[in-house]
Design a protein around this motif. Structure first.
Motif, short mmCIF file in Angstrom:
data_model
loop_
_atom_site.label_atom_id
_atom_site.label_comp_id
_atom_site.label_asym_id
_atom_site.label_seq_id
_atom_site.Cartn_x
_atom_site.Cartn_y
_atom_site.Cartn_z
N ASP A 9 0.82 -1.22 0.00
CA ASP A 9 0.00 0.00 0.00
C ASP A 9 0.85 1.27 0.00
O ASP A 9 0.32 2.36 -0.20
N GLU A 10 2.13 1.12 0.25
CA GLU A 10 2.99 2.27 0.57
C GLU A 10 3.00 3.37 -0.49
O GLU A 10 2.76 4.53 -0.18
N LYS A 11 3.30 3.05 -1.72
CA LYS A 11 3.43 4.10 -2.75
C LYS A 11 2.13 4.88 -2.94
O LYS A 11 2.14 6.10 -3.03
N GLU A 12 1.03 4.16 -2.99
CA GLU A 12 -0.27 4.82 -3.15
C GLU A 12 -0.61 5.67 -1.93
O GLU A 12 -1.13 6.78 -2.05
N ALA A 13 -0.27 5.17 -0.74
CA ALA A 13 -0.53 5.91 0.50
C ALA A 13 0.34 7.16 0.58
O ALA A 13 -0.10 8.21 1.07
N TYR A 17 -1.01 10.99 0.68
CA TYR A 17 -0.55 11.88 1.74
C TYR A 17 -0.11 13.22 1.14
O TYR A 17 -0.51 14.29 1.59
N ILE A 18 0.70 13.15 0.10
CA ILE A 18 1.19 14.37 -0.56
C ILE A 18 0.04 15.15 -1.19
O ILE A 18 -0.04 16.38 -1.05
N ASP A 19 -0.86 14.45 -1.87
CA ASP A 19 -2.01 15.11 -2.50
C ASP A 19 -2.85 15.88 -1.48
O ASP A 19 -3.35 16.97 -1.77
N GLU A 33 10.21 11.57 -1.70
CA GLU A 33 11.31 10.97 -0.95
C GLU A 33 11.19 11.27 0.55
O GLU A 33 11.44 10.41 1.39
N GLN A 34 10.82 12.48 0.88
CA GLN A 34 10.66 12.89 2.28
C GLN A 34 9.56 12.07 2.97
O GLN A 34 9.75 11.56 4.08
N ILE A 35 8.43 11.90 2.32
CA ILE A 35 7.32 11.17 2.92
C ILE A 35 7.61 9.67 2.88
O ILE A 35 7.22 8.94 3.81
N LEU A 37 10.51 8.36 3.38
CA LEU A 37 11.38 8.17 4.54
C LEU A 37 10.55 8.13 5.83
O LEU A 37 10.77 7.28 6.70
N PHE A 38 9.57 9.04 5.95
CA PHE A 38 8.66 9.03 7.10
C PHE A 38 7.94 7.68 7.19
O PHE A 38 7.89 7.06 8.26
N PHE A 39 7.40 7.20 6.08
CA PHE A 39 6.70 5.91 6.07
C PHE A 39 7.65 4.78 6.46
O PHE A 39 7.27 3.90 7.24
N ASN A 40 8.85 4.78 5.92
CA ASN A 40 9.80 3.72 6.24
C ASN A 40 10.16 3.74 7.72
O ASN A 40 10.27 2.68 8.34
N ARG A 41 10.32 4.91 8.28
CA ARG A 41 10.68 5.01 9.70
C ARG A 41 9.55 4.55 10.60
O ARG A 41 9.79 3.84 11.58
N ILE A 42 8.33 4.95 10.32
CA ILE A 42 7.23 4.54 11.19
C ILE A 42 6.96 3.04 11.05
O ILE A 42 6.68 2.36 12.04
N GLN A 43 7.10 2.50 9.84
CA GLN A 43 6.90 1.06 9.66
C GLN A 43 8.01 0.23 10.28
O GLN A 43 7.80 -0.94 10.62
N ALA A 44 9.18 0.82 10.47
CA ALA A 44 10.30 0.11 11.08
C ALA A 44 10.11 -0.10 12.58
O ALA A 44 10.78 -0.93 13.18
N MET A 45 9.19 0.65 13.16
CA MET A 45 8.91 0.48 14.59
C MET A 45 8.29 -0.90 14.81
O MET A 45 7.38 -1.29 14.07
N ASN A 46 8.74 -1.60 15.82
CA ASN A 46 8.21 -2.94 16.04
C ASN A 46 6.77 -2.94 16.55
O ASN A 46 6.14 -3.99 16.65
N THR A 47 6.23 -1.76 16.85
CA THR A 47 4.84 -1.65 17.28
C THR A 47 3.97 -0.90 16.27
O THR A 47 2.85 -0.50 16.59
N PHE A 48 4.48 -0.73 15.06
CA PHE A 48 3.71 -0.05 14.00
C PHE A 48 2.39 -0.77 13.75
O PHE A 48 2.32 -2.00 13.73
N LEU A 49 1.35 0.02 13.56
CA LEU A 49 0.05 -0.53 13.19
C LEU A 49 -0.64 0.50 12.30
O LEU A 49 -0.87 1.63 12.71
N GLY A 50 -0.93 0.10 11.09
CA GLY A 50 -1.59 0.99 10.15
C GLY A 50 -2.81 0.32 9.53
O GLY A 50 -2.95 -0.91 9.56
#
Length: 146
Positions: A9-13, A17-19, A33-35, A37-50
């Motif tokens: 879902d990442e690229k579409e999400a 977000y940008i739109d 690229e900025q967003i 990186l934000f997505f990658n960082r939040i998903q890297a959290m072991n407690t991420f839930l989206g």
């Protein structure tokens, strides 16, 4: 339909977000690229839930919730970092429906609260108030940039 966010879902999400956040009332200047990186960082959290909201007729992603689970003295809580609905679908009750379905999913995971922060006097503040969220008088949000 609301379902759990997954990597596909990442690229579409990110594009959604940008739109949304480069338009009124936010008018942020954002790069993919900025967003990403934000997505990658939040998903890297072991407690991420989206979660994502999918339009059933077109199978198009029209809403996203990003957050993480954290311990709290009363159990677990979901820190809602971002919740957004495609511009053309806003004001139709879909955000409310998405939030309701997320609450059901969280209860099933024994998560007893949602906590979030948002800007004052913006549409998001009124959305959360209209959906049962209350400002905590005993809490304050601080930030320090360096």
């Amino acid at each position: 339909m609301v379902r759990t966010f997954n990597k596909s879902d990442e690229k579409e999400a990110i594009q959604l977000y940008i739109d949304i956040f480069t338009r009124e009332p936010w008018n942020d200047t954002l790069s993919f690229e900025q967003i990403e990186l934000f997505f990658n960082r939040i998903q890297a959290m072991n407690t991420f839930l989206g979660f994502v909201l999918i339009e059933s007729e077109t199978n198009k992603l029209i809403g996203v919730s990003l957050g993480f689970v954290r311990p709290w003295y009363q159990g677990l809580q979901y820190h809602l970092d971002s919740l957004y609905i495609a511009n053309q679908y806003q004001g139709q009750g879909l955000g409310k429906e998405m939030l309701t379905q997320i609450e059901h999913e969280l209860k099933a995971k024994d998560i007893s609260a949602i906590i979030l922060d948002t800007e004052r006097e913006q549409p998001a503040e009124f959305f959360y108030q209209n959906n049962g969220f209350v400002s905590l008088d005993e809490s304050v949000l601080y930030a320090k940039s360096f």
